[in-house]
Design an enzyme around this catalytic site. Structure first.
Site, PDB file in Angstrom:
ATOM      1  CE  LYS A 568      -1.773  -1.629   3.971  1.00  0.00           C
ATOM      2  NZ  LYS A 568      -3.208  -1.639   4.135  1.00  0.00           N
ATOM      3  NE  ARG A 569       1.629   6.524  -2.430  1.00  0.00           N
ATOM      4  CZ  ARG A 569       1.502   7.587  -3.217  1.00  0.00           C
ATOM      5  NH1 ARG A 569       0.770   7.527  -4.317  1.00  0.00           N
ATOM      6  NH2 ARG A 569       2.122   8.707  -2.938  1.00  0.00           N
ATOM      7  CE  LYS A 574      -2.089   4.297   3.240  1.00  0.00           C
ATOM      8  NZ  LYS A 574      -3.465   3.772   3.129  1.00  0.00           N
ATOM      9  CB  THR A 679     -10.234  -1.095  -0.814  1.00  0.00           C
ATOM     10  OG1 THR A 679      -9.138  -0.288  -1.221  1.00  0.00           O
ATOM     11  CG2 THR A 679     -11.449  -0.219  -0.570  1.00  0.00           C
ATOM     12  CE  LYS A 683      -8.633  -3.813  -4.151  1.00  0.00           C
ATOM     13  NZ  LYS A 683      -7.817  -2.613  -4.384  1.00  0.00           N
TER      14      LYS A 683
HETATM   15  F1  GPW Z   1      -7.144  11.913   1.836  1.00  0.00           F
HETATM   16  N1  GPW Z   1      -7.649   7.664   0.455  1.00  0.00           N
HETATM   17  C1  GPW Z   1      -6.686   7.663  -0.522  1.00  0.00           C
HETATM   18  F2  GPW Z   1      -9.134  11.165   1.864  1.00  0.00           F
HETATM   19  O1  GPW Z   1      -6.334   6.639  -1.092  1.00  0.00           O
HETATM   20  F3  GPW Z   1      -8.393  12.141   0.139  1.00  0.00           F
HETATM   21  N2  GPW Z   1      -6.128   8.848  -0.895  1.00  0.00           N
HETATM   22  C2  GPW Z   1      -6.524  10.032  -0.350  1.00  0.00           C
HETATM   23  O2  GPW Z   1      -5.967  11.087  -0.707  1.00  0.00           O
HETATM   24  C3  GPW Z   1      -7.576  10.020   0.600  1.00  0.00           C
HETATM   25  C4  GPW Z   1      -8.100   8.825   1.007  1.00  0.00           C
HETATM   26  C5  GPW Z   1      -8.069  11.324   1.122  1.00  0.00           C
HETATM   27  C6  GPW Z   1      -8.212   6.342   0.830  1.00  0.00           C
HETATM   28  C7  GPW Z   1      -8.256   6.063   2.318  1.00  0.00           C
HETATM   29  O3  GPW Z   1      -6.991   6.328   2.879  1.00  0.00           O
HETATM   30  C8  GPW Z   1      -8.628   4.593   2.505  1.00  0.00           C
HETATM   31  O4  GPW Z   1      -8.773   4.278   3.860  1.00  0.00           O
HETATM   32  C9  GPW Z   1      -9.935   4.290   1.769  1.00  0.00           C
HETATM   33  O5  GPW Z   1     -10.179   2.906   1.762  1.00  0.00           O
HETATM   34  C10 GPW Z   1      -9.876   4.763   0.328  1.00  0.00           C
HETATM   35  O6  GPW Z   1      -9.487   6.152   0.261  1.00  0.00           O
HETATM   36  C11 GPW Z   1     -11.191   4.611  -0.390  1.00  0.00           C
HETATM   37  O7  GPW Z   1     -12.240   5.132   0.352  1.00  0.00           O
END
Ligand code: GPW
Length: 842
Positions: A568-569, A574, A679, A683
């Protein structure tokens, strides 16, 4: 201009309608035709890239026919559409998905083999469409897949970045960013040079008053940049429905201005104008969960939002309905706050250009929009300085101030003499400089707001948006727990498991459309043949990953070992640092053992992957430590197979498709209360892996679905985080003794210069350990021991895996999309059978 063919000439069209290939012979013929004509090559000059291109074009022809039909059907049916606005769509590869959804993958497989190619090699020729950072962008891609598969009339709107997320190279253990020039050849997009919108920036506002005293604002002057539409077909699974993803590309607005400059010999400045315009859609901002407030980013947002709204409004106006019916025809979903300016832009269109009264316009706006929040992290909540908005979008700033004024007046009426609440909920933060709080604007301009997992939705209701629940009432704030598409994340990524499941629950076209059917697997959990086949599939997937690791890193890993994965990032919240500190602890323990003792330890492969934002120094340090540990551990002759540490370079969607099916255990170990949903957790479990995780995000609902006995939970709870942090700062707080051993090893230079990792250690020891790494370390180690013991009992382990998979039906993104449709959008599917016929004169 009338583009519709008149009635008498239509017969010629109807009898010549395109159809695409049928059967293997026609497929081969189409591939050869595309190689020889479209690509102007031959069998003496056809490499895998050319075969990929020709195969894609053959399937694309079929796709386009359904796409056109779907669009016509939606236009004639004239029903409500959903518009999903997202700055990110992390699509990955398209060919395999197109083959699955169009059907006839088997035809392609044997056809390609006749022509001298292996289908797997051909699929791998495609560049990932990596127009996103991580979970948020991939969620948008899964949603598009579900919207099409469920026959919802829906469009995605985004930006056509020339460069997606950077490619990651690891050089001497450090991340190096390389540009991702993915558009080299992309058969999946259709440039629509006739669909353009000119977008205005800067300038000034003039007000005029007519005879009746009505004041109208006019936004004048400034620059213009042209948005050009690029359309991408989104096929549904087991339905002909094919939706549209429209991505905007920026160009210089062709103008006499440029032409004059050119003619007057000012060639360089005319080229510079061109390049400045193209810069807007040039590159995806590589930050995940972080807002940096850059002017070009705000330009991207307005450019994309304004073009999309113009397009949506243009489509609505063709129906000749009164404006008040706009929300009956249009639902717009804001994926996070990135498209929040759409609220202001629609209000502007309605009052300045269409002449509606403020209140009528504002009702329409509120009824049209819904907003999804994806984070509570303060550094990720978008704010724009008033000065910047004023400069770039002077009319929008006025409207934002008016929205805020009317909103605060209504709050004042409900909560008289409560000055505190007024300053807390103001869309304008009275700081130095003043800032526009985009989340507040999104809430005020929408009729529904959702979080992405139960805990997260509770947290936004009780913390960051508490006052808004008081003001608007609780019904405005809902939960829609995230989901994933089982088409890509089970069937495509893990064909072995999908086929095995199909033998027990009916064909793929059943369970891939209704994932709750997986629960039938539970009947087979004790079936020895099934369990054996299950274990074989997992081993084959692990072997496939082991081969990939061998060719990309040179390290040999034993597929019998427990594969422990965190991909993940890279982000402090995290907590990859918790994982790598745990790995170091394990290594130290192994080193202290006798060879005999070591042989009894269950072997492990710790696998990491993920990108750090280029400016995120601590995240880069974490990557460097993982790679340094990897080098030491993997080359230590005492250790052998007992422990291997692997960092997989350039983690992306296509790599996830190899990694996810191969995991035994995956790590979702964020500080409680920080990961909105996650998510990849879904998976991994769907692919027959178990999870070690904190009580955070969707882990909690996964636990509820699969049962506590099937997940390894550890660590402090979200409700205790604030107190723990307080104690770090004001109490006498000591680092966990196990963690001290790890830090001592790093200090002694075991993994290279201490200096390189001092930041990570200081964050825990000297700077308040904000992410609670030390508080959770002991619990993490204990739980990892429990994992080892459980894995030793393979029979019980397999039972846990099968049981978990059988209970994962809830996490299909199809379920999510149905919830959005019902609770937020009020839209219904448009069944393809419904033959609306051709309207007269159309
Ligand atoms: F900060 N999420 C992400 F809320 O991938 F915008 N990038 C982002 O910049 C943001 C949220 C933001 C992710 C969440 O970290 C993750 O927990 C979540 O499952 C996903 O968004 C989809 O809802």
């Amino acid at each position: 201009v009338e583009a519709s063919i008149p009635e008498p000439q239509r017969e010629a069209w109807l009898k010549n309608q395109a159809s695409g290939f049928k059967g293997k012979d026609e497929f081969e013929k189409e591939v050869v035709r595309h190689v020889e004509t479209t690509l102007a090559r031959s069998m003496f000059n056809c490499d895998e890239t050319a075969a990929y291109a020709a195969t894609s074009l053959a399937f694309r022809d079929r796709l386009v026919i359904e796409w056109n039909r779907t669009q016509q059907r939606q236009t004639f049916a004239d029903t409500k559409r959903v518009y999903y606005l997202s700055l990110e769509f992390l699509m990955g590869r398209a060919l395999d998905n197109a083959m699955l959804n169009v059907g006839d993958k088997e035809v392609a497989k044997s056809g390609l083999s006749d022509l001298g190619f292996r289908i797997e090699d051909i699929i791998q020729q495609e560049n990932d469409a990596a127009l996103g950072n991580g979970g948020l962008g991939r969620l948008a891609a899964c949603f598009l897949d579900s919207l099409a598969s469920l026959d919802y009339p829906a469009w995605g709107y985004g930006l056509r970045y020339r460069y997606g997320i950077f490619k990651q190279e690891i050089i001497d253990g450090y991340q190096v960013e390389v540009p991702d020039y993915w558009l080299d050849f992309n058969p999946w997009e259709f440039p629509r040079h006739d669909v353009t919108v000119d977008i205005q920036f800067y300038g000034y506002v003039k007000k005029t008053t007519d005879d009746s005293g009505k004041v109208t604002a006019h936004w004048e002057g400034g620059d213009t940049v042209r948005a050009v539409a690029y359309d991408v077909p989104i096929p549904g699974y087991a339905t002909p429905a094919t939706n549209n993803l429209r991505l905007w590309s920026s160009q210089a607005a062709s103008g006499e201005f440029d032409f004059q400059k050119f003619n007057s010999g000012d060639y360089e400045s005319s080229v510079a104008d061109q390049q400045r315009a193209e810069t807007i859609s040039a590159v995806l901002y590589p930050n995940d969960n972080l807002d940096r407030g850059k002017e070009l980013r705000l330009k991207q947002q307005y450019f994309w939002v304004a073009a999309s709204l113009y397009d949506i409004v243009r489509r609505f106006k063709k129906s000749k309905r009164p404006w008040r019916e706009f929300p009956d025809q249009v639902a717009i979903q804001l994926n996070d706050t990135h498209p929040t300016l759409a609220i202001v832009e629609l209000q502007r269109i309605l009052i300045d250009l269409e002449g509606l009264d403020w209140d009528d316009a504002w009702n329409i706006v509120q009824q049209t929009f819904c907003y999804t929040n994806h984070t509570v992290l303060p550094e990720a909540l978008e704010k724009w300085s008033v000065g910047l908005v004023q400069h770039l979008l002077p009319r929008h700033l006025q409207i934002i101030y008016d929205i805020n004024l009317f909103f605060l007046q209504s709050v004042e009426r409900s909560f008289p003499k409560n000055r505190e609440i007024l300053s807390r909920v103001s869309i304008i933060e009275e700081s130095q400089p003043k800032m526009v709080r985009m989340a507040y604007l999104a809430i005020v301009g929408s009729h529904k707001v959702n979080g992405v997992a139960e805990l997260h939705s509770d947290l936004i209701r009780t913390t960051i948006f508490k006052d808004f629940v008081t003001i608007f009432g609780p019904d405005k704030f809902v939960n829609v727990t995230n989901g994933i598409t089982p088409r890509r994340w089970l069937h495509q990524a893990n064909p072995g498991l999908s086929d095995l499941i199909a033998t027990k629950v009916g064909g793929p076209e059943l369970f891939l459309k209704d994932l709750t059917l997986l629960n039938k697997l539970e009947l087979s959990v004790n079936d020895p043949a099934f369990r054996k086949a299950w274990a074989e599939v997992k081993l084959a997937n692990k072997q496939r990953l082991a081969d990939y690791i061998k060719t990309t890193t040179g390290y040999t890993v034993n597929p019998i070992a427990l594969f422990d994965v965190q991909v993940k990032r890279i982000h402090e919240y995290k907590r990859q640092q918790l994982n790598i500190f745990g790995v170091i602890y394990r290594y130290l323990k192994l080193k202290a053992m006798t060879p005999e003792e070591r042989k009894k330890v269950p072997p492990r492969v710790s696998i990491f992957g993920g990108k750090a934002a280029p400016g995120y120094w601590m995240a880069k340090q974490i990557i460097h430590l993982i790679n340094s540990v990897s080098k030491v551990v993997n080359n230590d002759p005492d250790i052998g197979d007992a422990l291997k540490v692997i960092f997989i370079e350039d983690y992306n969607v296509s790599k996830a498709e190899i990694i996810v099916p191969a995991s035994d255990l995956s790590e979702h170990i964020s500080t409680a209360g920080t990961e909105a949903s996650g998510t990849s957790n879904m998976k991994f479990v769907l692919n027959g892996g178990l999870i070690i995780g904190t009580c955070d995000g969707a882990n909690i609902e996964i636990t509820r679905e699969i049962g506590e006995e099937n997940i390894f939970l550890f660590g402090n709870l979200a409700e205790d985080v604030d107190d723990l942090r307080h104690n770090h700062t004001y109490g006498d707080h000591k680092t966990d003794p196990g963690l001290d051993q790890v830090f001592d090893a790093i200090h002694s230079g075991t993994f290279g210069s201490v200096h390189d990792f001092q930041g990570m250690i200081s964050a825990v020891r000297d700077h308040g350990d904000y992410y609670l790494v030390s508080d959770d370390f002991h619990s993490y180690l204990e739980t990892q021991d429990l994992v080892d013991k459980s894995y030793a009992d393979q029979e019980l382990w397999i039972t846990k895996c099968i049981t978990s998979v059988s209970r994962m039906g809830f996490f299909s993104s199809d379920r999510c999309i149905n919830e959005y449709a019902e609770m937020m959008w009020n839209v219904e599917p448009l069944q393809p059978e419904t033959n609306i016929g051709t309207k007269k004169g159309e």
